[in-house]
Design a protein around this motif. Sequence first.
Motif, PDB file in Angstrom:
ATOM      1  N   VAL A  84      55.912 -14.327 -16.555  1.00  0.00           N
ATOM      2  CA  VAL A  84      55.302 -15.299 -16.028  1.00  0.00           C
ATOM      3  C   VAL A  84      54.594 -15.543 -15.815  1.00  0.00           C
ATOM      4  O   VAL A  84      53.618 -16.833 -16.403  1.00  0.00           O
ATOM      5  CB  VAL A  84      56.669 -15.848 -15.349  1.00  0.00           C
ATOM      6  CG1 VAL A  84      58.464 -15.280 -16.442  1.00  0.00           C
ATOM      7  CG2 VAL A  84      56.964 -15.719 -14.403  1.00  0.00           C
TER       8      VAL A  84
ATOM      9  N   TYR B 129      63.066 -16.724 -13.715  1.00  0.00           N
ATOM     10  CA  TYR B 129      62.350 -17.619 -14.312  1.00  0.00           C
ATOM     11  C   TYR B 129      62.663 -16.033 -16.103  1.00  0.00           C
ATOM     12  O   TYR B 129      62.937 -15.214 -15.901  1.00  0.00           O
ATOM     13  CB  TYR B 129      60.741 -16.770 -13.462  1.00  0.00           C
ATOM     14  CG  TYR B 129      60.699 -17.298 -12.887  1.00  0.00           C
ATOM     15  CD1 TYR B 129      60.134 -19.063 -12.933  1.00  0.00           C
ATOM     16  CD2 TYR B 129      60.145 -16.669 -11.055  1.00  0.00           C
ATOM     17  CE1 TYR B 129      59.579 -19.855 -11.739  1.00  0.00           C
ATOM     18  CE2 TYR B 129      59.330 -17.469 -10.337  1.00  0.00           C
ATOM     19  CZ  TYR B 129      59.839 -19.383 -10.749  1.00  0.00           C
ATOM     20  OH  TYR B 129      58.645 -19.654  -9.367  1.00  0.00           O
TER      21      TYR B 129
ATOM     22  N   GLY C 134      62.494 -18.331  -6.046  1.00  0.00           N
ATOM     23  CA  GLY C 134      62.043 -18.897  -7.609  1.00  0.00           C
ATOM     24  C   GLY C 134      63.780 -20.087  -7.674  1.00  0.00           C
ATOM     25  O   GLY C 134      64.474 -20.045  -6.771  1.00  0.00           O
TER      26      GLY C 134
ATOM     27  N   LEU D  80      56.961 -26.514  -9.365  1.00  0.00           N
ATOM     28  CA  LEU D  80      57.719 -26.307 -10.872  1.00  0.00           C
ATOM     29  C   LEU D  80      57.683 -27.889 -11.091  1.00  0.00           C
ATOM     30  O   LEU D  80      58.783 -28.157 -10.816  1.00  0.00           O
ATOM     31  CB  LEU D  80      58.811 -25.674 -10.731  1.00  0.00           C
ATOM     32  CG  LEU D  80      59.567 -24.552 -11.753  1.00  0.00           C
ATOM     33  CD1 LEU D  80      60.684 -23.822 -11.797  1.00  0.00           C
ATOM     34  CD2 LEU D  80      59.879 -25.935 -13.019  1.00  0.00           C
TER      35      LEU D  80
ATOM     36  N   LEU E 145      58.854 -20.837 -16.275  1.00  0.00           N
ATOM     37  CA  LEU E 145      56.942 -20.497 -15.507  1.00  0.00           C
ATOM     38  C   LEU E 145      56.872 -21.135 -14.020  1.00  0.00           C
ATOM     39  O   LEU E 145      57.824 -21.156 -13.801  1.00  0.00           O
ATOM     40  CB  LEU E 145      56.023 -20.281 -16.274  1.00  0.00           C
ATOM     41  CG  LEU E 145      56.336 -19.943 -18.123  1.00  0.00           C
ATOM     42  CD1 LEU E 145      55.487 -20.476 -19.089  1.00  0.00           C
ATOM     43  CD2 LEU E 145      56.722 -18.477 -18.400  1.00  0.00           C
TER      44      LEU E 145
END
Length: 479
Positions: A44, A298, A293, A362, A320
């Motif tokens: 990613v 992802y 994350g 993000l 991503l």
Amino acid sequence: MASWAALSPSIVEYFEGEDSYRCGYCKNESGSRSNGMWAHSMTVQDYQDLIDRGWRRSGKYVYKPVMNQTCCPQYTIRCRPLQFQPSKSHKKVLKKMLKFLAKGEISKGNCEDEPMEPTMEETVAGDFALINKLDIQCDLKTLSDDLKESFESEEKKKGKSPKKEESKGLIQSQHIEEKLGSGEPSHTIKMHMAPKPGKGADLSKPPCRKAKEIRKERKRLKLMQQNPAGELEGFQAHGEPPSLFPPKANKSNQPKSLEDLIFESLPENASHKLEFTRFLCSSPLEAENPPHGPDCGYGSFHQQYWLDGRIIAVGVIDILPYCVSSVYLYYDPDYSFLSLGVYSALREIGFTRQLHQKTSQLSYYYMGFYIHSCPKMKYKGQYRPSDLLCPETYVWVPIEQCLSSLDNSKYCRFNQDPEAVDEGRSKEPDRLQVFHKKAIMPYGIYKKQQKDPREEAAVLQYAGLVGQACSERMLLLRN
């Protein structure tokens, strides 16, 4: 899910030279030009870096328009969801969905009567002439298999038997509808353009003021004319200048946020029930789940829209490190009156804002390509604020600063600094990683074994297009 520490490197196969084929926008028979490569696998982070250099994927095929040569330059566009405010037409779509779910009411007329719902067939079909030659298939049968597998897997976890009829709604449809973020629909099936907020809108002008605000201002002016001493003295007594707008008394006067409109509560006796499920789907991107994350990890996902137990739409997105990238939307044309293209885009913007709360980096929503020279593809610029990617220096520039240049020329360098260069360019090509005969080696070693001068030209072209960072991480497959 692959563990964070056990990720394999990206493996790509670059197609030498450039390919010209029929343009789906202006219909030039050989005007569309791009470079391309096949992603056998991809991390990613590598794909994030590639799309930040103007690349885009369609399935496992990853391509980059030759911007200064192609007939209709395609500029990468991203929206900034954290500052996004839905426009009047966006709110109209969200309220239409709420009204349908709550009361079962359908707006008068069909969606094609609305200026933000124009259609154009075969808009980008020509961009996939190259993919035709590679026999890449992207059709409803593939989607059906993916949906069936993911649906059955989920039902087994719940201890249920999947019902065949529940997944027929979309699978039996003979159309694929293209939405905002794609730009990469199947070339074999009829499609429609994504919704465009406003017809013939001038993106250089500020959004129109609400009629409600204008009425309030007129009322305020009228009161001031009738009793100038009373109204003005009231403000001046508190040391404040006169205002043409009444003060906002409480939160109820505040405009509703995107989340308020999307997640508004429905009555218990609502006519319809809309649900969402999300599944990993097949793509070259490796699923990754790092500790910091997003909870979903992802990778590539199917976002499924279920109405009363029937699937009516599927959005494909890539999550991503720095963005949610919209890929496709497939939807049942029987429900086109709900403006599902706009609705799904707004939900994906809202989803990006949710992911940002857990993963602060993000914070962007990528909408594919913006094509200023094609009037029916300019609607993406209505999702404000948004930025365009400079095709020479790969820096982001607010779209408002780009429009006047694009009005004068199809191809533009947006970075106004004449001394600025591509900071991520390939500076040490010998460090590029090559995968040859099951061995991984730097290009500096590989090139000593090669005698064909065309080999070096192809590798150096690849290095220039992907940049130094990706060329050192990705493995370039050479036979």
